[in-house]
Design an enzyme around this catalytic site. Structure first.
Site, short mmCIF file in Angstrom:
data_model
loop_
_atom_site.label_atom_id
_atom_site.label_comp_id
_atom_site.label_asym_id
_atom_site.label_seq_id
_atom_site.Cartn_x
_atom_site.Cartn_y
_atom_site.Cartn_z
CG HIS A 50 -1.97 1.02 1.24
ND1 HIS A 50 -2.98 1.03 0.30
CD2 HIS A 50 -2.21 2.07 2.06
CE1 HIS A 50 -3.79 2.05 0.55
NE2 HIS A 50 -3.35 2.70 1.61
CE LYS A 98 -8.00 7.66 0.21
NZ LYS A 98 -8.40 7.97 1.60
CE LYS A 145 -3.35 6.60 0.69
NZ LYS A 145 -3.76 7.59 1.72
CG ASP A 165 -5.34 10.73 0.73
OD1 ASP A 165 -4.98 11.92 0.89
OD2 ASP A 165 -5.42 9.89 1.65
CD GLU A 221 -8.43 11.33 2.09
OE1 GLU A 221 -9.04 10.57 1.30
OE2 GLU A 221 -7.98 10.94 3.18
CG ASP A 228 -7.23 11.91 6.38
OD1 ASP A 228 -7.56 11.83 7.57
OD2 ASP A 228 -6.66 10.96 5.79
CE LYS A 281 -7.92 8.22 7.71
NZ LYS A 281 -6.60 8.65 7.19
CD GLU A 307 -10.13 5.94 3.75
OE1 GLU A 307 -9.97 6.38 2.61
OE2 GLU A 307 -9.43 6.30 4.72
MN MN Z 1 -6.08 10.35 3.81
#
Ligand code: MN
Length: 387
Positions: free
Chosen positions: A36, A180, A182, A211, A237, A262, A286, A340
């Site tokens: 990831h 989503k 990155k 993001d 994001e 975020d 979160k 997510e």
């Molecule tokens: Mn984020």
């Protein structure tokens, strides 16, 4: 007049108490299905802090703490969280009544500054104990669920567009309707071209969000956000660093993309500042970054009052943390921007009995058993325990 939380009468007067006897922690290392990637690094395992809060009635509450990508995201490490929980947070809770979960959350904040990820892990275990003691699922303790499933997006990989689109095609075939991606690891122009190709190809078939993890400065974001938007990216994001709230507000004014905060949003005070600055359309919630369930509910109240939507974020939790998040998110009326909660699917194994977080692809189901509604698979816990 200042508040005096210590003066709140003990719940022992009505309905008995649930005294916390001990707190135990275990660090686990779980492999990911595939690496990831964040803007600064890529990870292939997720370290998890498992917290058990044992009470005098024989009830054990479980909680999970994770830091996405290690100290890079929030400054905390799994080893530091364990030391803080054992040495400083647990002693604040031992001898206290677990049924006062919100009060105990405030107590942790009063005696220990910062460290939201560690606090969230232990607070989650307290809430789980409350649920198990009362026989109620967590969402009922939080006022009840507004829904019992949540849509879940999927994090596409950082490979070149054709490979990413092949992965997206598999997910679309399974029923996924949201992705989503990155950004921020390569030069902005190159990065934007890759994402634009993917977004164009997925147009009308799925929602696409990106993001940046704060990787761009304001001129860079002003330059490239319109191209992302034109290519069909529906949400961006945290394009700017966490501190740049004024810049985020200007960007939101200048572009037609939905902006989600975020990293800029950790505490309820951050939520208040972002709302006052009109800096975000959506708040990414979160449990970890904000210090737990109590803080996330206060943030969601600010969002509701300010007309800001909420999104259910993840730090890549197992089914323990994912179940907790689902209880919280389902009990927030304004959680309308999706979630997510793909942690259990990104991890190549889990630590609970059954496959509890796995509903259909693209959704997560609310658990209905007491507390978090999940039971640890002790064989797996010992298999992944760090030695
Ligand atoms: Mn984020």
């Amino acid at each position: 007049m200042t508040r005096a939380p210590e003066a709140v009468p003990a719940t022992a007067q009505a309905g008995g108490s649930l005294l916390i006897k001990a707190v135990e922690t275990t660090v686990l290392d779980l492999p990911l299905r595939r690496p990831h990637r964040f803007s600064v690094q890529s990870v292939d395992t997720q370290a998890v802090l498992l917290v058990r809060v044992r009470t005098d009635g024989g009830i054990t509450g479980i909680g999970e703490g994770v830091v996405p990508g290690g100290p890079w995201w929030g400054g905390e490490s799994i080893e530091g969280m364990q030391a803080l929980v054992q040495g400083y947070l647990a002693p604040l809770l031992v001898g206290e009544d677990a049924l006062r979960a919100d009060y105990l959350g405030h107590r942790l904040n009063r005696f220990v500054s910062g460290a939201p990820f560690a606090k969230a892990a232990i607070e989650m275990a307290v809430w789980d104990a409350c649920g198990k003691a009362t026989g109620l699922p967590l969402h009922r303790l939080l006022g009840g669920a507004h829904r019992d499933t949540l849509p879940v997006t999927w994090a596409l990989g950082a490979d070149p567009a054709p490979q990413v689109l092949a992965e997206a095609a598999d997910e679309l075939a399974l029923g996924r309707r949201s992705f989503k991606l990155k950004m921020g690891a390569s030069p902005p122009g190159e990065d934007t071209a890759r994402i634009a190709e993917i977004a164009e190809a997925l147009r009308d078939r799925a929602d696409v969000a990106v993001d940046l993890n704060g990787a761009w400065d304001e001129p860079t974001a002003s330059r490239w956000l319109p191209e992302l938007s034109a290519a069909g990216v529906g949400l961006v994001e945290q394009p700017l660093p966490a501190w740049n709230v004024a810049g985020l507000a200007r960007l939101r004014d200048r572009t037609d993309t939905v902006i989600m905060a975020d990293e800029a949003l950790r505490t309820p005070h951050d939520a208040q500042r972002l709302a006052e600055a009109h800096a975000a359309d959506v708040f990414a919630l979160k449990l970890g970054k904000s210090g737990g369930i109590g803080a996330v509910r206060r943030i969601s109240a600010i969002a509701e009052a300010a007309g800001i939507g909420c999104y259910g974020g993840t730090a890549i939790e197992t089914s323990v943390g994912t179940a907790a998040a689902a209880h919280v998110y389902c009990s927030i009326a304004g959680l309308t921007a999706g979630t997510e909660l793909f942690g259990p699917r990104l991890l190549s194994d889990d630590i609970v009995e059954g496959n509890s977080a796995g509903g259909r692809v693209g959704e997560v189901r609310l658990e209905h058993g007491p507390g978090l509604g999940v039971a640890l698979d002790e064989d797996k816990v010992s298999r992944y325990a760090r030695r």
